[in-house]
Design a protein around this motif. Structure first.
Motif, PDB file in Angstrom:
ATOM      1  N   LEU A   1       0.729  -1.094  -0.033  1.00 33.97           N
ATOM      2  CA  LEU A   1       0.109  -0.069  -0.089  1.00 33.97           C
ATOM      3  C   LEU A   1       0.752   1.437  -0.001  1.00 33.97           C
ATOM      4  N   SER A   2       1.940   1.334   0.596  1.00 36.56           N
ATOM      5  CA  SER A   2       2.939   2.355   0.632  1.00 36.56           C
ATOM      6  C   SER A   2       3.359   2.649  -1.084  1.00 36.56           C
ATOM      7  N   ALA A   3       3.603   1.698  -1.672  1.00 35.26           N
ATOM      8  CA  ALA A   3       3.883   1.716  -2.858  1.00 35.26           C
ATOM      9  C   ALA A   3       2.741   2.369  -3.785  1.00 35.26           C
ATOM     10  N   VAL A   4       1.562   2.001  -3.578  1.00 35.58           N
ATOM     11  CA  VAL A   4       0.445   2.517  -4.291  1.00 35.58           C
ATOM     12  C   VAL A   4       0.101   3.944  -3.973  1.00 35.58           C
ATOM     13  N   TYR A   5       0.304   4.265  -2.493  1.00 39.74           N
ATOM     14  CA  TYR A   5       0.044   5.483  -2.038  1.00 39.74           C
ATOM     15  C   TYR A   5       1.288   6.381  -2.170  1.00 39.74           C
ATOM     16  N   ASP A   6       2.315   5.931  -2.795  1.00 39.06           N
ATOM     17  CA  ASP A   6       3.345   6.871  -2.728  1.00 39.06           C
ATOM     18  C   ASP A   6       4.125   7.222  -1.456  1.00 39.06           C
ATOM     19  N   LYS A   7       3.945   6.030  -0.518  1.00 38.10           N
ATOM     20  CA  LYS A   7       4.778   6.462   0.839  1.00 38.10           C
ATOM     21  C   LYS A   7       6.127   5.786   0.860  1.00 38.10           C
ATOM     22  N   PRO A   8       6.854   6.065   1.817  1.00 41.11           N
ATOM     23  CA  PRO A   8       8.171   5.478   1.911  1.00 41.11           C
ATOM     24  C   PRO A   8       8.109   4.055   2.397  1.00 41.11           C
ATOM     25  N   TYR A   9       8.967   3.129   1.898  1.00 42.80           N
ATOM     26  CA  TYR A   9       9.078   1.920   2.571  1.00 42.80           C
ATOM     27  C   TYR A   9      10.327   1.366   2.085  1.00 42.80           C
ATOM     28  N   GLU A  10      11.082   0.486   2.748  1.00 43.96           N
ATOM     29  CA  GLU A  10      12.310  -0.155   2.653  1.00 43.96           C
ATOM     30  C   GLU A  10      12.205  -1.653   2.022  1.00 43.96           C
ATOM     31  N   ILE A  11      13.169  -2.149   1.403  1.00 41.06           N
ATOM     32  CA  ILE A  11      13.231  -3.405   0.754  1.00 41.06           C
ATOM     33  C   ILE A  11      14.037  -4.077   2.072  1.00 41.06           C
ATOM     34  N   PRO A  12      13.537  -5.008   2.521  1.00 46.09           N
ATOM     35  CA  PRO A  12      14.471  -5.703   3.740  1.00 46.09           C
ATOM     36  C   PRO A  12      15.488  -6.213   3.535  1.00 46.09           C
ATOM     37  N   VAL A  13      16.233  -6.157   4.459  1.00 42.50           N
ATOM     38  CA  VAL A  13      17.712  -6.990   4.417  1.00 42.50           C
ATOM     39  C   VAL A  13      17.906  -8.114   5.335  1.00 42.50           C
TER      40      VAL A  13
END
Length: 440
Positions: free
Chosen positions: A340-352
């Motif tokens: 949903l962050s991607a869809v709503y243009d909100k920040p999120y991180e790819i987990p490591v």
């Protein structure tokens, strides 16, 4: 249908308003799921629709680990308690056709149920009946794979008794929706499976949604798994047990189509939909509120065997989202937030994901039973090969992943355990809480 592991995380997050848009970075979201897949964190599928059209879908992992069969966008997953949304629609269709009244009591159908002459159909729908939840019983997992007749299930539910006076409060109970399934079958003189097809599946053209039987990999039906060093196949709950509480199989694209149709007024009259969306003590009718920033969606979560799922519809933005999984070693809530962050243009991180390897001999230093003075809970630590296993009182066992010396985590429930073997102590961290345990 599944049982709680320690405490469960709330769904999604609240914050500043987000503006839905369709030109999001799909490559980044693909990479997010690739990271989960490559680290054995998630097997499953997601879909997002906007204005009734799919704008993103992704499937990772295996439908059948034993035969190394990759899952595809047509792979079908058991959706557990999301089935309750479908059942609520069917009951409200019966109300619209004047076959059932929301305020009628259930003693006509179930005279052996305690307080049946006080419990109404609406109480069942809103988890306000007080009827004990049979999936909470200690022996439930000893018989859930065996078929049961309606008579047998009603007897089990009747013996469970009442947990509180009808309509005095709300408490989640699968028993409510199993009974609603039988009311529907008696009212229409048709099986629940046939009613699902007639009133929901065919009118909105769902292509992969039905009441499941035995898992059939040749029909694109996924097996389900838990992770303990490797993916291990789970037992199959027989469909006769959950029925309208959790016996539907589907795909994310079908679930978004269902959500679009339901909230678009194509399944129920507007007044019926408003009944479903009316929240009392945290529960709607086959729905929960699911917030994301300042957008409030409605939907439901599901879990059965090793399957887990969620769907939600955000009416103001005309967005529907669904996730289905047949194996997770991660917190699905974090996955939903990322999508949903991607869809709503909100920040999120790819987990490591960092790995820290321990030998079976090194794990021996953590084994034992730990008790806390802060909470009435004991946690037993055992091992399975190179994997440390934790089990809290009355709950299912879960694998721990070493992140560094003396530190382990269980991503799915947001649990961190920090050991001090020399002091015979262990600290549990979850949901912002911190609890000290001592080895007995």
């Amino acid at each position: 249908m599944t049982k709680t592991i320690l405490t469960t995380a709330l769904v999604l997050t609240l914050g500043q308003i987000g503006i839905a848009q369709t030109g999001f970075d799909k490559t980044k979201l693909d990479n997010y799921f690739n990271a989960l897949e490559q680290n054995n964190k998630f097997m499953g599928s997601v879909a997002v629709s906007k204005n009734g059209e799919i704008i993103y879908s992704k499937t990772v992992g295996l439908a059948d680990v034993e035969n190394n069969t990759k899952a595809t966008e047509n792979s079908k997953y058991r959706i557990g308690s999301i089935s309750k949304s479908f059942t609520a629609v069917l009951v409200l269709k019966a109300v619209e056709e004047k076959k059932v009244c929301l305020n009628q009591t259930i003693d006509k159908w179930f005279p052996t149920i305690i307080n049946a002459d006080e419990i109404t159909v609406k109480h069942l729908l809103g988890h306000r009946s007080g009827i004990h939840n049979f999936t909470n019983d200690k022996d439930y997992l000893t018989w859930n794979t065996q078929p049961k007749t309606e008579k047998e299930m009603v007897e089990i539910i009747s013996k469970g008794g009442s947990d509180f006076k009808p309509d005095s409060k709300a408490a989640y109970s699968n028993s409510n929706f199993v009974l609603l399934s039988y009311i529907l079958e008696a009212t229409f003189a048709k099986s629940y499976a046939d009613l699902l097809q007639e009133y929901i599946v065919k009118p909105i053209n769902l292509t992969n949604t039905y009441v499941f039987g035995k898992i059939n990999p040749n029909n694109n039906e996924c097996k389900s798994y838990s992770f303990a060093g490797t993916w291990k196949v789970e037992n199959e709950t027989d469909y006769t047990i959950p029925l309208g509480a959790g016996a539907i199989i589907s795909t994310p694209s079908d679930l978004t189509k269902f959500a679009d149709a339901l909230f678009g007024g194509r399944l129920l009259k507007s007044e019926s939909l408003e009944i479903m969306k009316t929240i009392k003590d945290g529960y709607g009718i086959g729905l929960f509120p699911i917030p994301f920033y300042e957008s409030i969606g409605f939907g439901h979560t599901g879990g059965i065997d090793g399957f887990s799922s969620v769907y939600s519809h955000f009416t103001d933005d005309k967005i529907s989202y669904a996730l289905t999984s047949n194996g997770t070693n991660f917190n699905n809530n974090d996955i939903s937030i990322a999508v949903l962050s991607a869809v709503y243009d909100k920040p999120y991180e790819i987990p490591v994901f960092a790995t820290y390897n321990l030998t079976p001999e090194e794990l021996d230093g953590y084994l034992g039973v730990y008790a806390s003075k802060q909470i009435a809970l004991k946690i037993t630590i055992t091992k399975d090969g190179n994997t440390l296993i934790a089990q809290a009182t009355g709950q299912s066992a879960f694998p721990l992943e070493a992140t560094e010396k003396d530190k382990f985590k269980f991503d799915r429930a947001g649990v961190v355990l920090e050991f001090s073997p020399a002091d015979n102590t262990m600290i549990l961290k979850q949901g912002g809480g911190q609890f000290t345990f001592t080895r007995e």
